[in-house]
Design an enzyme around this catalytic site. Structure first.
Site, PDB file in Angstrom:
ATOM      1  N   HIS A 134      -3.313 -10.360   3.472  1.00  0.00           N
ATOM      2  CA  HIS A 134      -2.618  -9.611   3.106  1.00  0.00           C
ATOM      3  C   HIS A 134      -2.163  -9.441   1.683  1.00  0.00           C
ATOM      4  O   HIS A 134      -1.207 -10.435   1.265  1.00  0.00           O
ATOM      5  CB  HIS A 134      -1.355  -9.202   4.135  1.00  0.00           C
ATOM      6  N   HIS A 158      -8.440 -13.517   6.644  1.00  0.00           N
ATOM      7  CA  HIS A 158      -8.007 -12.361   5.821  1.00  0.00           C
ATOM      8  C   HIS A 158      -6.722 -12.644   5.024  1.00  0.00           C
ATOM      9  O   HIS A 158      -6.085 -13.358   5.693  1.00  0.00           O
ATOM     10  CB  HIS A 158      -7.843 -11.227   6.825  1.00  0.00           C
ATOM     11  N   TYR A 197       6.430 -10.445  10.468  1.00  0.00           N
ATOM     12  CA  TYR A 197       4.745 -10.341  10.616  1.00  0.00           C
ATOM     13  C   TYR A 197       4.059 -11.155   9.700  1.00  0.00           C
ATOM     14  O   TYR A 197       3.367 -11.951  10.184  1.00  0.00           O
ATOM     15  CB  TYR A 197       4.304  -9.039  10.669  1.00  0.00           C
ATOM     16  N   TYR A 198       4.346 -11.191   8.375  1.00  0.00           N
ATOM     17  CA  TYR A 198       3.501 -11.573   7.292  1.00  0.00           C
ATOM     18  C   TYR A 198       3.552 -13.114   7.372  1.00  0.00           C
ATOM     19  O   TYR A 198       2.465 -13.662   6.787  1.00  0.00           O
ATOM     20  CB  TYR A 198       3.319 -10.831   6.094  1.00  0.00           C
ATOM     21  N   HIS A 217      -3.757 -15.385   6.347  1.00  0.00           N
ATOM     22  CA  HIS A 217      -3.953 -15.446   7.595  1.00  0.00           C
ATOM     23  C   HIS A 217      -5.357 -15.983   8.131  1.00  0.00           C
ATOM     24  O   HIS A 217      -6.412 -15.682   7.632  1.00  0.00           O
ATOM     25  CB  HIS A 217      -3.421 -14.191   8.533  1.00  0.00           C
TER      26      HIS A 217
END
Length: 278
Positions: A159, A157, A16-17, A146
């Site tokens: 993470h 943003h 995902y990241y 992201h």
């Protein structure tokens, strides 16, 4: 805004990241980055590779140490502190083209992670037959930058994935004791907002403090540079329009609400199929 969450799967997190960014298309600098005193002590620097990232989330460290499983026999992967820039910053960066704001955002996140390490990083050690919570002062953190929301709207943003590993005062690597992180994240959010505000003002923008909730505040950019942003958006759809509400308000010296900017730009960047989130 700072939003905390639990990372539940090492392999799922890696997929995902590391997903591609929609607007920057892999061209953003520092798309991923190891930070934190703990990461430095483990020799984790620069871009975040998939294999070492997954291994750290499993509790398998580069120095050969292993973080023991918890009382339930399972290892906690870590936490995700997501730092979301104000919508106005995203618009100015991705639509207006001011990449300096993205660099300022990354710098603010890195600075806040340092504050979190110094003030909230804890572990537990055995003392006199009991478990005692102690300050460790170091974390292993992977940053992933992201540029879109789940709806593919422009949203800067980052993470900050805080792995469940920290070096205790005795030099041994242990699991992170999360209580202080959960209790202190709202204070960390204020630290982040204050740092970001200082950095964007240094770039020539005006900001204002907006009360977002009872416990957290956020920073909104007041677009003194609204006419330039308006012209950039106008070139993208090739339209020649009358003076907009933004231009008129700027000429009068009024402040332009962030939502009004999003409303006007929605109609001016349709060629990129962007529907801006209110």
């Amino acid at each position: 805004m700072l939003t905390p969450a639990v990372v539940r799967s090492a392999s799922g997190a890696a997929s995902y990241y590391a997903a591609d960014n929609y607007y920057t298309d892999g061209q953003a600098t520092e798309a991923s980055l190891w930070v934190g005193e703990g990461a430095a002590q483990l020799g984790l620097t620069g871009e975040v590779g998939r294999e070492p990232f997954e291994a750290v989330l499993r509790g398998e460290l580069p120095n050969g140490a292993t973080i023991p499983a918890g009382a339930n026999g399972k290892h906690r992967a870590g936490m995700d502190f997501t730092f979301s820039a104000p919508k106005s910053l995203s618009l100015l960066a991705y639509v207006g083209g001011d990449a300096r704001l993205l660099a300022a955002h990354m710098a603010s996140v890195r600075s806040t992670v340092g504050w979190i390490e110094r003030n909230l990083a804890e572990t537990r050690v055995a003392k006199d037959g009991a478990q005692e919570t102690v300050r460790s002062g170091n974390l292993v953190v992977a940053l992933f930058q992201h540029d879109t929301s789940r709806a593919l709207d422009p949203q800067a943003h980052i993470h900050a994935i805080i792995a469940n590993a920290t070096r205790g005062p005795d030099g041994k690597w242990r699991a992170v004791h999360n209580d202080a992180l959960w209790e202190g994240y709202s204070t960390a959010a204020s630290v982040y907002n204050a740092d970001l505000r200082q950095r964007v003002e240094a770039l020539g923008y005006a900001t204002e403090r907006v009360l977002a909730t009872r416990v957290r505040d956020s920073v909104t950019l007041v677009v003194d540079d609204a006419v330039r942003l308006e012209r950039v958006a106008g070139r993208r759809d090739g339209a020649k329009t009358e003076a907009s509400i933004i231009e008129k308000a700027t000429a009068r010296g009024d402040r332009v609400p962030e939502k009004q900017i999003a409303l006007e730009l929605t109609g001016r960047v349709r060629e990129r199929s962007i529907e801006l989130e209110m």
